[in-house]
Every structure is written in structure tokens, then in C-alpha cells.
Design a protein around this motif. Structure first.
Motif, PDB file in Angstrom:
ATOM      1  N   SER A  14       1.022  -1.091  -0.155  1.00 47.44           N
ATOM      2  CA  SER A  14       0.084  -0.160   0.039  1.00 47.44           C
ATOM      3  C   SER A  14       0.904   1.222  -0.003  1.00 47.44           C
ATOM      4  CB  SER A  14      -1.047  -0.002   1.485  1.00 47.44           C
ATOM      5  OG  SER A  14       0.100   0.268   2.410  1.00 47.44           O
ATOM      6  N   PRO A  15       0.426   2.408  -0.588  1.00 40.88           N
ATOM      7  CA  PRO A  15       1.138   3.564  -0.684  1.00 40.88           C
ATOM      8  C   PRO A  15       1.295   4.108   0.714  1.00 40.88           C
ATOM      9  CG  PRO A  15      -0.584   3.746  -2.185  1.00 40.88           C
ATOM     10  CD  PRO A  15      -0.826   2.466  -1.471  1.00 40.88           C
ATOM     11  N   SER A  16       0.513   3.914   1.802  1.00 35.20           N
ATOM     12  CA  SER A  16       0.769   4.201   3.318  1.00 35.20           C
ATOM     13  C   SER A  16       2.123   3.558   3.746  1.00 35.20           C
ATOM     14  CB  SER A  16      -0.358   4.155   4.016  1.00 35.20           C
ATOM     15  OG  SER A  16      -0.828   2.900   4.285  1.00 35.20           O
ATOM     16  N   TYR A  17       2.052   2.284   3.380  1.00 34.40           N
ATOM     17  CA  TYR A  17       3.114   1.475   3.875  1.00 34.40           C
ATOM     18  C   TYR A  17       4.375   1.836   3.535  1.00 34.40           C
ATOM     19  CZ  TYR A  17       5.871  -2.990   5.272  1.00 34.40           C
ATOM     20  OH  TYR A  17       6.754  -3.628   5.722  1.00 34.40           O
ATOM     21  N   LEU A  18       4.537   2.221   2.196  1.00 39.76           N
ATOM     22  CA  LEU A  18       5.644   2.754   1.491  1.00 39.76           C
ATOM     23  C   LEU A  18       5.982   4.095   2.264  1.00 39.76           C
ATOM     24  CD1 LEU A  18       7.919   2.606  -0.641  1.00 39.76           C
ATOM     25  CD2 LEU A  18       6.161   3.786  -2.087  1.00 39.76           C
ATOM     26  N   ASN A  19       4.833   4.917   2.432  1.00 35.65           N
ATOM     27  CA  ASN A  19       5.307   6.410   2.904  1.00 35.65           C
ATOM     28  C   ASN A  19       6.118   5.805   4.248  1.00 35.65           C
ATOM     29  OD1 ASN A  19       4.455   8.503   4.981  1.00 35.65           O
ATOM     30  ND2 ASN A  19       4.137   9.416   2.760  1.00 35.65           N
ATOM     31  N   GLN A  20       5.309   5.132   5.196  1.00 35.12           N
ATOM     32  CA  GLN A  20       5.838   4.789   6.374  1.00 35.12           C
ATOM     33  C   GLN A  20       7.418   4.221   6.230  1.00 35.12           C
ATOM     34  OE1 GLN A  20       3.059   1.948   8.100  1.00 35.12           O
ATOM     35  NE2 GLN A  20       1.605   3.586   8.736  1.00 35.12           N
ATOM     36  N   MET A  21       7.774   3.525   5.370  1.00 37.80           N
ATOM     37  CA  MET A  21       8.990   3.054   5.193  1.00 37.80           C
ATOM     38  C   MET A  21       9.910   4.165   4.905  1.00 37.80           C
ATOM     39  SD  MET A  21       9.121  -0.792   3.676  1.00 37.80           S
ATOM     40  CE  MET A  21       8.014  -0.497   2.192  1.00 37.80           C
ATOM     41  N   GLU A  22       9.402   5.173   3.962  1.00 36.30           N
ATOM     42  CA  GLU A  22      10.321   6.170   3.417  1.00 36.30           C
ATOM     43  C   GLU A  22      10.496   7.216   4.721  1.00 36.30           C
ATOM     44  OE1 GLU A  22       9.010   8.330   0.103  1.00 36.30           O
ATOM     45  OE2 GLU A  22       9.323   6.484  -1.319  1.00 36.30           O
ATOM     46  N   HIS A  23       9.707   7.157   5.860  1.00 34.47           N
ATOM     47  CA  HIS A  23       9.935   8.026   7.007  1.00 34.47           C
ATOM     48  C   HIS A  23      10.420   7.209   8.092  1.00 34.47           C
ATOM     49  CE1 HIS A  23       7.239  10.580   4.348  1.00 34.47           C
ATOM     50  NE2 HIS A  23       7.914  11.559   4.923  1.00 34.47           N
ATOM     51  N   ASP A  24      11.051   6.089   7.945  1.00 31.80           N
ATOM     52  CA  ASP A  24      11.568   5.315   8.892  1.00 31.80           C
ATOM     53  C   ASP A  24      10.634   5.053  10.152  1.00 31.80           C
ATOM     54  OD1 ASP A  24      13.976   4.769   7.513  1.00 31.80           O
ATOM     55  OD2 ASP A  24      14.802   6.630   8.331  1.00 31.80           O
ATOM     56  N   SER A  25       9.374   4.776   9.677  1.00 35.78           N
ATOM     57  CA  SER A  25       8.251   4.605  10.697  1.00 35.78           C
ATOM     58  C   SER A  25       8.251   3.089  10.857  1.00 35.78           C
ATOM     59  CB  SER A  25       6.979   5.200  10.647  1.00 35.78           C
ATOM     60  OG  SER A  25       6.932   6.557  10.548  1.00 35.78           O
ATOM     61  N   ARG A  26       8.434   2.399   9.772  1.00 29.52           N
ATOM     62  CA  ARG A  26       8.501   0.900   9.494  1.00 29.52           C
ATOM     63  C   ARG A  26       9.763   0.465   8.986  1.00 29.52           C
ATOM     64  NH1 ARG A  26       3.047  -0.947   8.632  1.00 29.52           N
ATOM     65  NH2 ARG A  26       3.909  -3.140   8.913  1.00 29.52           N
ATOM     66  N   PRO A  27      10.135  -0.587   9.436  1.00 29.50           N
ATOM     67  CA  PRO A  27      11.445  -1.294   8.866  1.00 29.50           C
ATOM     68  C   PRO A  27      11.243  -1.753   7.372  1.00 29.50           C
ATOM     69  CG  PRO A  27      10.620  -2.835  10.479  1.00 29.50           C
ATOM     70  CD  PRO A  27       9.675  -1.462  10.516  1.00 29.50           C
ATOM     71  N   LEU A  28      12.310  -1.966   6.669  1.00 29.40           N
ATOM     72  CA  LEU A  28      12.318  -2.631   5.290  1.00 29.40           C
ATOM     73  C   LEU A  28      12.262  -4.101   5.419  1.00 29.40           C
ATOM     74  CD1 LEU A  28      12.609  -2.031   2.192  1.00 29.40           C
ATOM     75  CD2 LEU A  28      15.051  -2.144   2.646  1.00 29.40           C
ATOM     76  N   THR A  29      11.321  -4.661   5.099  1.00 31.30           N
ATOM     77  CA  THR A  29      10.976  -6.133   5.278  1.00 31.30           C
ATOM     78  C   THR A  29      11.900  -6.784   4.057  1.00 31.30           C
ATOM     79  OG1 THR A  29       8.985  -6.296   4.216  1.00 31.30           O
ATOM     80  CG2 THR A  29       8.825  -5.863   6.399  1.00 31.30           C
TER      81      THR A  29
END
Length: 177
Positions: free
Chosen positions: A31-46
Motif C-alpha cells: 500500500s502507498p501508506s506502507y511505503l510512506n511509513q518505510m520512507e519516513h523510517d516509521s516501519r522497517p524494510l522487510t
């Protein structure tokens, strides 16, 4: 694999490929929101996303790995010592810059080194001005040295001033209103 936060590198890859977040998310099947979270270091790269990135865009997995930033941080501290103190940046700020945006850190490092080199050249030019007669001197330096050589006394000018004062009736130590 431990948690890898690679937001800045992921964003850079997307921007280099001229993709919107929605377009890249669609390619990666997230999802675009998941990508956004990864780009902002809110979620790690799996791992699954990393595999899709390497397969789809042909990048080396090491592109997203944590880098040893110790040397870069030390170089930044040395090259930007005065500016860092003036700006009040902490060691943590430098570490974050080096880890998240190493390309920007390298640009700052280059600018800092050029600034140091220019400051050294300027200091050498200023120091050597007095000893090298070939270097141009400022008008201020010329006038200062002219009066210094004459000990602030210009005989003809002083005689003319004394004659003028006598002609207009001003005595020694008097001042006109």
C-alpha cells in the motif's frame, strides 16, 4: 535479518526512477501508506519488500543496508568544527545525517573541506602581503604606510597650513566657531 530502516535510500531510489509513491507501491505490491511509513523510517524494510526491490529495480541489497558511518562522522566533525559548534548540532544529529543521508553528508564534507582550504589560502595571502612586493596592496595600506614612513609629518603641508592660519587670523591652539 534485523530491522533495517532505509527510508532516505528508498526515497532516493523512487525519486531517481521518477515514480510517485503510489506507482512504486503498486510495483512492489504494497500500500502507498506502507511505503510512506518505510520512507519516513516509521516501519522497517522487510525481507519480502527488499527482494521485490532488488528484483524489480536491479539494485544490490547492500544499497539498503546500514552503513558504517564512523569515519564519515569523524570527517564531518573535523571539516565543520566551527559551523557545528555555532549551530549547536549534537553528535546524534551528525550520526543521523550520516546514516540517513550519506550523500548529503558527503556534499557537506566537501564544502567544509573547500572552506578550510580557502581560509588557509586567504591567511597565507594576508600573511605574505607585507613581505611580497609583487602582491597588490589596499589603498588603506598604502596611505597608512605613507604616513608611517613620514611619522605623520608632511613638511610642506604643515608650512602651508601655518601660513593659511596666519593669513586668516587663527593663532596656535585657536579654533574657529
Amino acid at each position: 535479518m534485523g530491522k533495517t530502516y532505509a527510508g532516505a535510500r528508498l526515497r532516493r531510489l523512487r525519486e531517481e526512477r521518477r515514480l510517485s509513491q503510489a506507482e512504486m507501491a503498486r510495483v512492489l505490491a504494497i500500500s502507498p501508506s506502507y511505503l510512506n511509513q518505510m520512507e519516513h523510517d516509521s516501519r522497517p524494510l522487510t525481507v519480502p519488500v527488499l527482494l521485490r526491490l532488488t528484483e524489480t529495480f536491479g539494485v544490490d541489497p547492500g544499497f539498503f543496508s546500514e552503513r558504517d558511518t564512523t569515519r564519515l562522522i569523524a570527517d564531518l566533525r573535523e571539516a565543520l568544527a566551527g559551523e557545528l559548534a555555532e549551530a549547536g548540532l549534537s553528535a546524534a544529529d551528525l550520526a543521523e545525517l550520516a546514516a540517513r543521508m550519506p550523500a548529503v553528508a558527503q556534499v557537506l564534507l566537501g564544502l567544509g573541506r573547500r572552506n578550510q582550504l580557502l581560509a588557509e589560502r586567504l591567511a597565507q595571502a594576508t600573511d605574505s602581503r607585507g613581505t611580497d612586493p609583487e602582491l597588490p596592496r589596499s589603498p588603506h595600506e598604502e596611505i597608512r604606510d605613507f604616513f608611517y614612513r613620514r611619522r605623520n609629518y608632511l613638511h610642506d603641508t604643515d608650512l602651508a597650513a601655518e601660513a593659511l592660519a596666519e593669513d586668516i587670523g587663527i593663532g596656535p591652539g585657536e579654533v574657529l566657531p
